[in-house]
Write a protein that holds these residues in place. Structure first.
Motif, short mmCIF file in Angstrom:
data_model
loop_
_atom_site.label_atom_id
_atom_site.label_comp_id
_atom_site.label_asym_id
_atom_site.label_seq_id
_atom_site.Cartn_x
_atom_site.Cartn_y
_atom_site.Cartn_z
N PHE A 54 -23.75 -32.72 8.00
CA PHE A 54 -23.07 -33.81 8.70
C PHE A 54 -21.73 -33.35 9.26
O PHE A 54 -21.38 -33.68 10.41
CB PHE A 54 -22.86 -34.98 7.74
N TRP A 55 -20.97 -32.59 8.49
CA TRP A 55 -19.63 -32.20 8.91
C TRP A 55 -19.67 -31.26 10.12
O TRP A 55 -18.91 -31.43 11.08
CB TRP A 55 -18.90 -31.55 7.75
N LEU A 56 -20.58 -30.28 10.09
CA LEU A 56 -20.69 -29.37 11.23
C LEU A 56 -21.15 -30.11 12.49
O LEU A 56 -20.64 -29.86 13.58
CB LEU A 56 -21.67 -28.24 10.90
N SER A 57 -22.11 -31.03 12.33
CA SER A 57 -22.58 -31.80 13.48
C SER A 57 -21.48 -32.72 14.01
O SER A 57 -21.32 -32.89 15.22
CB SER A 57 -23.80 -32.63 13.09
N PHE A 58 -20.74 -33.33 13.08
CA PHE A 58 -19.67 -34.23 13.49
C PHE A 58 -18.59 -33.49 14.27
O PHE A 58 -18.12 -33.95 15.32
CB PHE A 58 -19.07 -34.90 12.25
N LEU A 59 -18.19 -32.32 13.78
CA LEU A 59 -17.18 -31.52 14.50
C LEU A 59 -17.69 -31.09 15.86
O LEU A 59 -16.95 -31.13 16.86
CB LEU A 59 -16.80 -30.30 13.66
N SER A 60 -18.96 -30.68 15.92
CA SER A 60 -19.54 -30.28 17.20
C SER A 60 -19.59 -31.44 18.18
O SER A 60 -19.38 -31.27 19.39
CB SER A 60 -20.95 -29.71 16.98
N LEU A 61 -19.87 -32.65 17.65
CA LEU A 61 -19.92 -33.84 18.51
C LEU A 61 -18.53 -34.23 19.00
O LEU A 61 -18.34 -34.51 20.19
CB LEU A 61 -20.56 -34.99 17.75
N VAL A 62 -17.57 -34.21 18.11
CA VAL A 62 -16.20 -34.63 18.47
C VAL A 62 -15.60 -33.69 19.51
O VAL A 62 -14.97 -34.14 20.48
CB VAL A 62 -15.32 -34.69 17.21
N PHE A 63 -15.77 -32.38 19.32
CA PHE A 63 -15.16 -31.42 20.24
C PHE A 63 -16.08 -31.04 21.39
O PHE A 63 -15.60 -30.67 22.47
CB PHE A 63 -14.75 -30.16 19.47
N GLY A 64 -17.38 -31.12 21.18
CA GLY A 64 -18.31 -30.69 22.21
C GLY A 64 -18.71 -31.77 23.19
O GLY A 64 -18.99 -31.48 24.35
N PHE A 65 -18.72 -33.03 22.76
CA PHE A 65 -19.18 -34.10 23.66
C PHE A 65 -18.19 -34.40 24.79
O PHE A 65 -18.61 -34.56 25.94
CB PHE A 65 -19.46 -35.36 22.85
N PRO A 66 -16.88 -34.49 24.54
CA PRO A 66 -15.96 -34.82 25.64
C PRO A 66 -15.74 -33.69 26.63
O PRO A 66 -15.42 -33.95 27.79
CB PRO A 66 -14.64 -35.16 24.92
N MET A 67 -15.89 -32.43 26.20
CA MET A 67 -15.54 -31.31 27.06
C MET A 67 -16.33 -31.28 28.38
O MET A 67 -15.74 -31.08 29.45
CB MET A 67 -15.74 -29.99 26.29
N PRO A 68 -17.66 -31.47 28.37
CA PRO A 68 -18.38 -31.49 29.66
C PRO A 68 -17.92 -32.62 30.58
O PRO A 68 -17.94 -32.46 31.80
CB PRO A 68 -19.85 -31.69 29.23
N ILE A 69 -17.51 -33.75 29.99
CA ILE A 69 -17.02 -34.87 30.81
C ILE A 69 -15.74 -34.47 31.52
O ILE A 69 -15.59 -34.66 32.74
CB ILE A 69 -16.79 -36.12 29.94
N TRP A 126 -18.74 -23.57 23.87
CA TRP A 126 -18.77 -22.61 24.98
C TRP A 126 -20.18 -22.40 25.51
O TRP A 126 -20.40 -22.29 26.71
CB TRP A 126 -18.19 -21.28 24.50
N LYS A 127 -21.16 -22.36 24.61
CA LYS A 127 -22.53 -22.08 25.03
C LYS A 127 -23.17 -23.25 25.77
O LYS A 127 -23.87 -23.04 26.78
CB LYS A 127 -23.39 -21.73 23.81
N GLU A 128 -22.97 -24.49 25.32
CA GLU A 128 -23.70 -25.63 25.86
C GLU A 128 -22.89 -26.51 26.79
O GLU A 128 -23.42 -27.46 27.36
CB GLU A 128 -24.24 -26.48 24.71
N MET A 129 -21.61 -26.21 26.96
CA MET A 129 -20.76 -27.06 27.78
C MET A 129 -21.23 -27.13 29.23
O MET A 129 -21.24 -28.19 29.86
CB MET A 129 -19.32 -26.55 27.72
N GLY A 130 -21.66 -26.01 29.78
CA GLY A 130 -22.05 -25.98 31.18
C GLY A 130 -23.27 -26.80 31.49
O GLY A 130 -23.37 -27.42 32.56
#
Length: 309
Positions: free
Chosen positions: A86-101, A180-184
């Motif tokens: 849960f913690w790794l997914s939550f961190l990935s969601l918090v930092f990874g979801f807004p970046m592409p936007i 970095w890998k999935e942002m694009g």
């Protein structure tokens, strides 16, 4: 409805069905894929309630009820594994979801088409790299003995830092490499959504004296709100699914307290120790949590008239 009207309606329905036959044929492979690889394997969840063995097979193995779940949750490692997932997914969601936007909005404001295409290519390229390649890049950068960063630090007389063997730095590297890998890939989706915004809205906002930042906040973001909500709901369904490839290629014994997740547990215990029933129970529990999170996210979105279903 008269007899003639019913006959005309049936004729019209047959004609429409005949016109759509090519579309139905194109849909057959998609339906077959989901039946074979998504719905049919669900029958294997019965293993979680049995003492499965190869000799008796799925149907012949003896029933044990909830015994596997009892064994699973009586283990001291289970809660830690669930928390790590849960913690790794939550961190990935918090930092990874807004970046592409943010990246899509910034690229949308770029007026030099060549520069825009160049940036899109650079940020989209890592999506095609496997995690074996990405983990190799990470090791080349952060390894203690031969990493590029520690070599640079050594030039200034700084002792090597064990980035990959400290929990906090490993978490930062894990999340950063995933972003970095999935942002694009996600950026392309948002850029496509941005093309649907009426340019006259920007002109009206500019005439009212709105700055670029105010236009982004009041025109751009509301214009892609539906896409954001849709992708957020889909991301919520994967919050308990930390990618096996990423974790397995980056983890080591020094950070096992934060890197051991459900997918690696299933691989090591299920395939390595042949405890198929136990790991199926873990996977079943993971699916229930993921489904619950999707329903909760969809219910919240419904309050804002953005529900997916």
């Amino acid at each position: 409805m008269t007899q003639s009207e019913r006959s005309a309606f049936r004729l019209k329905r047959r004609r429409r069905l005949k016109q759509n036959i090519p579309l139905f044929i194109m849909l057959v492979p998609v339906i077959a894929y989901y039946i074979l690889f998504k719905y049919w394997p669900m029958g294997g969840l019965v293993i979680a309630f049995k003492n499965y063995n190869f000799a008796d097979g799925i149907l012949g193995s003896p029933w044990v009820g909830l015994k596997n779940f009892h064994i699973l949750f009586s283990s001291s490692n289970t809660l830690q594994i669930l928390w790590n997932t849960f913690w790794l997914s939550f961190l990935s969601l918090v930092f990874g979801f807004p970046m592409p936007i943010f990246l899509a909005i910034l690229l949308n404001e770029v007026r030099k088409s060549w520069f825009k295409r160049w940036v899109q290519t650079i940020v989209y390229l890592p999506h095609f790299f496997s995690w074996v390649i990405v983990s190799g890049i990470v090791l080349e950068l952060f390894a203690t003995d031969y990493g590029s960063i520690n070599k640079v630090l050594g030039l200034f007389g700084i002792e090597p830092i064990t980035f990959l063997y400290e929990s906090k730095s490993w978490l930062a590297i894990f999340v950063g490499s995933g972003v970095w890998k999935e942002m694009g890939f996600s950026t392309i989706i948002y850029l496509a959504a941005l093309t649907t915004i009426d340019p006259s809205l920007y002109e009206s906002a500019a005439m009212d004296g709105a700055t670029k930042w105010r236009q982004m906040w009041h025109v751009t973001i509301p214009g892609i709100r539906h896409t954001i909500i849709l992708l957020l709901i889909l991301a919520m369904g994967k919050i308990m699914e930390v990618g096996f490839d990423q974790v397995y290629n980056l983890q080591n014994a020094g950070v096992s307290d934060v890197s051991e997740v459900i997918s690696t547990y299933i691989y090591k215990i299920g395939l390595g120790n042949a405890q198929f029933s136990l790991t199926t129970a873990m996977g079943f529990f993971e699916s229930i949590i993921s489904c619950s999170l999707v329903l909760i996210a969809n219910r919240i979105a419904r309050k804002f008239d953005q529900a997916l279903f």
